[in-house]
Design an enzyme around this catalytic site. Structure first.
Site, PDB file in Angstrom:
ATOM      1  N   GLU A 159     -81.546  84.811  -3.802  1.00 29.97           N
ATOM      2  CA  GLU A 159     -81.104  83.429  -3.593  1.00 29.97           C
ATOM      3  C   GLU A 159     -81.400  82.659  -4.868  1.00 29.97           C
ATOM      4  O   GLU A 159     -82.531  82.656  -5.348  1.00 29.97           O
ATOM      5  CB  GLU A 159     -81.890  82.772  -2.460  1.00 29.97           C
ATOM      6  CG  GLU A 159     -81.535  83.277  -1.079  1.00 29.97           C
ATOM      7  CD  GLU A 159     -82.403  82.622   0.006  1.00 29.97           C
ATOM      8  OE1 GLU A 159     -82.384  83.132   1.132  1.00 29.97           O
ATOM      9  OE2 GLU A 159     -83.116  81.635  -0.294  1.00 29.97           O
ATOM     10  N   GLU A 182     -88.204  70.633   0.833  1.00 30.70           N
ATOM     11  CA  GLU A 182     -89.111  71.502   0.085  1.00 30.70           C
ATOM     12  C   GLU A 182     -90.539  70.980   0.066  1.00 30.70           C
ATOM     13  O   GLU A 182     -90.774  69.783  -0.008  1.00 30.70           O
ATOM     14  CB  GLU A 182     -88.636  71.655  -1.371  1.00 30.70           C
ATOM     15  CG  GLU A 182     -87.155  71.919  -1.554  1.00 30.70           C
ATOM     16  CD  GLU A 182     -86.651  73.205  -0.918  1.00 30.70           C
ATOM     17  OE1 GLU A 182     -87.488  74.070  -0.563  1.00 30.70           O
ATOM     18  OE2 GLU A 182     -85.425  73.352  -0.763  1.00 30.70           O
TER      19      GLU A 182
END
Lengths: 403, 266
Positions: free
Chosen positions: B48, B59
């Site tokens: 990824e 995040e």
């Protein structure tokens, strides 16, 4: 054409205002947003809920807020008659509390034990801290470290009312980053936490809920203006950051097309300087904080840093309904610079004895510039969204004064 | 064609689960990240590539800082696609998936789909594009045989899971806890039950991500799923070595070898 706005019924069932709005968040948050939406739909017309809300608005907030004729300022401007909708007289000093008194009731109905919020100027943080103290609910406020510095008094106010203030130093350390951090907290404590978003921004249903709770401002104005001048105002002016005070005063008038609605963004150092916070005047559509809306961004979709003398307008996005109203032409959006806002701040302070918030001063700056172009019989109402006590430090700094 | 499908088949044939790794393009510069991706391509089954965003809402602090470093190295979307093209010269078999936020993909306009296909990308993971908003992207990607990798979380109701799996391809990404990347895993039993439920509704592989910090967790999670995603941990290793190339690579390789073994263990 004449009936163009008579069917105005937004957001649609997908939480959209035309192509704007929606629900662009991580999957984890979807169920909480759905829970909030279905509860809100169920109780918004519930008589008991409305009674509770009205009672709080009257006895805790101090509503209705007066509609004040700024006579000396009107004389000086030598144009349209200027009235001020005095949201600055609300408890905690701004319109923000109209939303928090409502949302805290929703949080209680959902059985949430903990409330979080983001804040820029600190007004929403203070308004959230106040309702949490009153209901005895744990309260955590996320605030950019730059804003903490320029709004130190509001930080102390929040703490006095028992809130925990978490400094956010990621990104640009301002409102947008505080909102990112609040979202991160929410996703981590989703089961027992309610997030009170402070503007008509974020994922559906927030833009709708925050608008509805603030629309008491416009609803009162309708009644007051009929009594005071036998008609609706010719123009209503409000500042636009995320845009909650503007939506609150505009929304009840959207179908009354004879009323001009004017939103004023923060032009900072000037629109051409790039140092501003005016996505509607100088931005493009994109997705941030769960909504599709006009944003300040580069060609790669990175959000740009913003600048405004007022922390509350220092935000690169805007509520999706404003984006929609701009594109359909129902609301006219302009921008005022830091300098123009500061001048309006001083003018209103000296001439009317009312110190407005720096955010509100942007709307006042529009009136300063445009009142004399209007007919003397015209009535202009400015949403005086907040008081300026919190801005003493910023204003003094701009004037070169050190305490 | 079908690199993602093939990679799960291949892992199965080797009696292993699928190891998926995440790293951010341009951290701490484009060239350094290319070296990291080449290393990842030699140990992981799927890579990824994180597309850095100015406002990475989902995040934790490790990946947030990674996005910030990447953006200050002037990474752009077109440079990321060039990077993918370069990686494709070295490796034609392993799937490369771009993971990022809606606004960066939207900013590319309709050309996005043609461009990523041409560069050699196999799918997209869009963190802030839930099922309800995804029809347009899903159809566009389907038209060009690319996968929109769906995320499912602990709070996704069963009814929604049933809808999501019907409009899925590639693999499903189960977010192991309520929280941001890099936080600590809380409830293994919940993951186990949820993954089992998803697997009962679809034949598409289900991988577990978020909080896969050590081999032990990777092993535990891969036992109940088709694979795991490792991200924050790898960035942390490189960060701890101050992005010094030889040390970073040495410790990255060591960690990858261990993860590789751990997802293989029966």
């Amino acid at each position: 054409m004449a009936n163009k706005n008579n069917n105005y019924n937004y957001p649609d069932k997908n939480g959209r205002f035309g192509s704007f709005g929606g629900r662009y968040v991580s999957e984890t948050l979807i169920s909480a947003l759905e829970e909030l939406e279905s509860l809100y739909k169920k109780i918004k017309n519930d008589k008991k809920f409305q009674e509770e809300l009205t009672n709080d608005l009257q006895t805790f907030v101090g509503r209705p807020s007066p509609l004040y004729f700024a006579k000396r300022w009107t004389d000086k401007l030598n144009g349209a008659k200027v009235f001020l909708k005095r949201e600055d007289l609300n408890h905690t000093g701004a319109h923000k509390i109209n939303n928090t008194v409502g949302q805290v009731l929703l949080a209680k109905k959902m059985g949430k034990k903990r409330i979080i919020a983001e804040t820029g100027a600190g007004q929403h943080g203070v308004a959230t801290a106040a309702v949490c103290a009153r209901h005895g609910i744990e309260c955590i406020i996320f605030m950019g470290s730059e804003d903490i510095e320029r709004q130190a008094q509001n930080v102390y106010r929040m703490k006095l009312m028992g809130a925990e203030v978490c400094p956010v130093s990621s990104g640009t350390s301002t409102l947008k980053d505080a909102m990112n951090e609040a979202m991160r907290d929410w996703v981590s404590y989703i089961d027992d936490t309610h997030y009170i978003i402070g503007s008509v921004a974020g994922p559906h249903p927030y833009p709708m809920i925050v608008r509805d709770f603030n629309s008491i401002v416009g609803t009162e104005l309708k009644k007051q203006s009929k009594i005071l001048f036998g008609k609706y105002p010719d123009k209503i002016v409000a500042c636009v950051g995320g845009g909650s005070n503007a939506m609150g005063i505009f929304y009840p008038f959207i179908k009354d097309k004879e009323v001009d609605l004017i939103g004023v963004e923060a032009a900072g150092s000037g629109l051409s300087s790039g140092k501003h916070a005016a996505p509607l005047s100088d931005g493009s559509p994109g997705v941030l904080h769960g909504m599709k809306t006009y944003l300040m961004q580069n060609s790669d979709g990175q959000i740009l840093g913003t600048h405004s003398v007022s922390a509350g307008l220092d935000y690169p996005g805007v509520g999706p309904e404003h984006s929609f109203l701009k594109d359909m032409g129902r609301v006219h959006y302009e921008a005022a610079t830091d300098k123009e806002a500061l001048k309006a701040f001083h003018d209103l302070s000296r001439i009317e004895g009312i110190m407005p918030a720096l955010e509100t001063s942007h709307a006042l700056a529009w009136v300063s510039k445009n009142a004399k172009k209007l007919k003397k019989s015209d009535v202009v109402v400015v949403n005086l969204s907040g008081r300026g006590d919190k801005d003493m430090q910023s204003v003094a700094k701009a004037d070169g004064i050190n305490f | 064609m079908g690199r993602i499908k093939d990679s799960f088949e291949r892992a199965k044939n080797q009696e292993s689960k699928t190891l998926i790794t995440y790293y951010v393009a341009g951290d701490n510069n484009l060239n350094f990240s290319k070296k990291v991706f080449l290393k990842l391509l030699s140990y992981a089954d799927i890579i990824e590539i994180g597309v850095p965003f100015s406002d990475p809402m989902a995040e934790g602090s490790i990946i947030q800082r990674s996005h910030e470093r990447a953006l200050s190295s002037y990474i752009t979307f077109s440079r990321i696609l060039s990077l993918v093209k370069e990686l494709r010269i070295h490796n034609q078999d392993k799937p490369i998936v771009l993971m990022g936020y809606m606004n960066n993909f939207l900013s590319q306009g309709e050309n996005l789909f043609k461009k990523i296909k041409k560069a050699g990308v196999d799918g997209l993971i869009i963190v802030d594009l839930p099922y309800e908003e995804s029809e347009f992207f899903y159809n566009k990607l389907k038209d060009i045989d690319l996968d929109l990798i769906r995320l499912i979380s602990p709070t996704t109701p069963k009814k929604t899971i049933e809808k999501i799996v019907k409009f899925s391809s590639g693999f499903l990404y189960y977010v192991s806890f309520r929280g941001v990347t890099g936080a600590k895993l809380s409830n293994f039993k919940e993951v186990q039950d949820k993954v089992k439920y998803i697997k009962s509704k679809t034949k598409i592989p289900v991988v577990v991500g978020f909080g896969i910090k050590e081999g032990e967790i990777a092993q535990k999670m891969s036992k109940i799923s088709d694979g795991v995603v490792v991200g924050s941990r790898l960035i942390d290793i490189i960060q701890q070595n101050n992005f010094r190339l030889s040390d970073s690579m040495k410790f990255l390789e060591k960690s990858l070898k261990k993860f590789r073994r751990d997802v293989r263990k029966k």
